[in-house]
Design an enzyme around this catalytic site. Structure first.
Site, PDB file in Angstrom:
ATOM      1  N   GLY A   8       0.827  -1.220   0.000  1.00  0.00           N
ATOM      2  CA  GLY A   8       0.000   0.000   0.000  1.00  0.00           C
ATOM      3  C   GLY A   8       0.852   1.255   0.000  1.00  0.00           C
ATOM      4  O   GLY A   8       0.489   2.275   0.590  1.00  0.00           O
ATOM      5  N   LEU A  10       1.477   3.513  -2.100  1.00  0.00           N
ATOM      6  CA  LEU A  10       0.995   4.759  -2.717  1.00  0.00           C
ATOM      7  C   LEU A  10      -0.223   5.321  -1.985  1.00  0.00           C
ATOM      8  O   LEU A  10      -0.819   6.305  -2.421  1.00  0.00           O
ATOM      9  CB  LEU A  10       0.657   4.522  -4.196  1.00  0.00           C
ATOM     10  N   GLN A  12      -2.346   6.801   1.601  1.00  0.00           N
ATOM     11  CA  GLN A  12      -2.159   8.027   2.387  1.00  0.00           C
ATOM     12  C   GLN A  12      -0.958   7.905   3.332  1.00  0.00           C
ATOM     13  O   GLN A  12      -0.111   8.788   3.370  1.00  0.00           O
ATOM     14  CB  GLN A  12      -3.418   8.350   3.201  1.00  0.00           C
ATOM     15  N   ASP A  34       2.706  -1.605  -4.486  1.00  0.00           N
ATOM     16  CA  ASP A  34       1.306  -1.157  -4.526  1.00  0.00           C
ATOM     17  C   ASP A  34       0.635  -1.856  -5.700  1.00  0.00           C
ATOM     18  O   ASP A  34       1.315  -2.364  -6.598  1.00  0.00           O
ATOM     19  CB  ASP A  34       1.214   0.376  -4.681  1.00  0.00           C
ATOM     20  N   TYR A 141     -15.261  -2.083   8.733  1.00  0.00           N
ATOM     21  CA  TYR A 141     -13.874  -1.665   8.965  1.00  0.00           C
ATOM     22  C   TYR A 141     -13.458  -2.022  10.403  1.00  0.00           C
ATOM     23  O   TYR A 141     -12.379  -2.565  10.634  1.00  0.00           O
ATOM     24  CB  TYR A 141     -13.799  -0.158   8.737  1.00  0.00           C
TER      25      TYR A 141
HETATM   26  C1  AKB Z   1     -10.921   6.373   8.670  1.00  0.00           C
HETATM   27  O1  AKB Z   1     -11.512   7.440   8.896  1.00  0.00           O
HETATM   28  O2  AKB Z   1     -11.449   5.367   8.171  1.00  0.00           O
HETATM   29  C2  AKB Z   1      -9.469   6.276   9.081  1.00  0.00           C
HETATM   30  C3  AKB Z   1      -9.327   5.725  10.462  1.00  0.00           C
HETATM   31  C4  AKB Z   1      -9.618   6.554  11.635  1.00  0.00           C
HETATM   32  O3  AKB Z   1      -8.988   4.587  10.606  1.00  0.00           O
HETATM   33  N1  AKB Z   1      -8.848   7.563   8.983  1.00  0.00           N
END
Ligand code: AKB
Length: 313
Positions: A8, A10, A12, A34, A141
């Protein structure tokens, strides 16, 4: 001297981490990878390979050929994108993680991957969130991040892989814009402040989230990876943070530099729901005590630097 493979590269964090690692360990000792290739300094400034983190065999081969002793696995979908594409997020975030842990086990590499404040959920204590606490995230996530923290612990306990990691807050930088995160408003606002003198925030007033300026985040990665593990009570999910603010506070900080700056709101329900499920502020005591975590930038110092650097771009 470390020999580091980074996935990863490339993204942020990756695009700035590569520069920092090449300065610290020598360009020839950092292999950037990447899924795509561009003409960015990451690709031009040292070894680079195209690598899809879902391709376990290629990941193993690239690391082996390079003679890597350290893996930094940064490739992942962020919170808002993961919410829009949950199945893809599970496959990519968990598949890439497992492949990189496996390569590290097989090649005896030290290992870093970031977790996030997204690993917490609505039932987590909201203020000064402890290092060890209830984690029942309600986003894909977050589910990925908690599973990742546990999997990294497992690879250390079961196979002895030297896994290390932090829970990053929102990261703010002037180099590569983030994509698909919930905290991205706190980056966007600086670009719009300079371009238009105003910003429409998709995050509502009084929504507090932890944040950190990118130079502090990069230093934290290097410091954790160099730390003597003798003092570790934790390994893979150290809370780290430099500040916690809500939209009005970042706007007020910008107004100290651009007095005419204005802000209004058009709240995005999806990202607001994610933000509401995250802590207001987290406690980084364990990181401070176990490996000396520290940071340089508070909100106003970050604002001054962001605006100055963006003006020069
Ligand atoms: C997001 O907003 O998904 C990320 C994080 C806080 O993990 N910046």
């Amino acid at each position: 001297m470390k020999k580091i493979i980074v996935t990863g590269a490339l993204g942020q964090i990756g695009s700035e981490l590569i520069v920092k690692l090449r300065e610290t360990y020598g360009a020839e000792n950092v292999l950037a990878t990447d899924i795509r290739q561009t003409d960015s300094p990451v690709v031009q400034g040292g070894p680079f390979e195209v690598l899809d983190v879902m391709d376990a065999e290629k990941m193993f081969d690239s690391a082996k050929r390079f003679g890597a002793d350290t893996m930094m696995h940064m490739a992942a979908l962020l919170s808002a994108t993961a919410e829009a594409k949950p199945q893809l997020a599970w496959n990519l975030n968990m598949g890439g993680l497992l492949n990189s842990l496996e390569a590290s086990r097989e090649l005896n590499m030290q290992y870093f991957t970031p977790s996030s404040i997204g690993a917490f959920g609505p039932s987590t204590p909201k203020k000064n969130t402890p290092q060890d606490t209830l984690q029942r995230p309600t986003t894909m996530y977050g589910v990925n991040k908690v599973s990742g923290e546990l999997l990294c612990d497992y690879y250390f306990d079961r196979f002895g892989v030297d896994t290390r990691g932090v829970r990053f807050p929102g990261l703010i930088s002037y180099v590569t814009p983030p994509g698909g995160g919930t905290t991205d408003y706190a980056v966007d606002i600086y670009y719009k402040a300079l371009e238009k003198g105003s910003y429409t925030s998709y995050i509502a007033e009084r929504t507090y989230m932890d944040m950190m300026y990118m130079p502090d985040a990069l230093q934290a990665i290097v410091d954790l990876m160099e730390a003597d593990p003798a003092k570790f009570k934790h390994r893979n999910a150290f809370n780290v943070t430099a500040m916690s603010f809500e939209p009005e506070q970042i706007a007020a900080s910008i107004r100290k530099e651009i007095p005419t700056f204005t802000m209004d709101y058009d709240v995005d329900p999806v990202r607001q729901k994610i933000a509401n499920s995250w802590p207001d502020s987290i406690d980084a005591t364990a990181a401070k005590e176990e490996w000396g975590f520290t940071y340089k930038y508070d909100l106003d110092a970050m604002t001054r630097d962001m605006l100055e650097k963006l003006k020069q771009k």
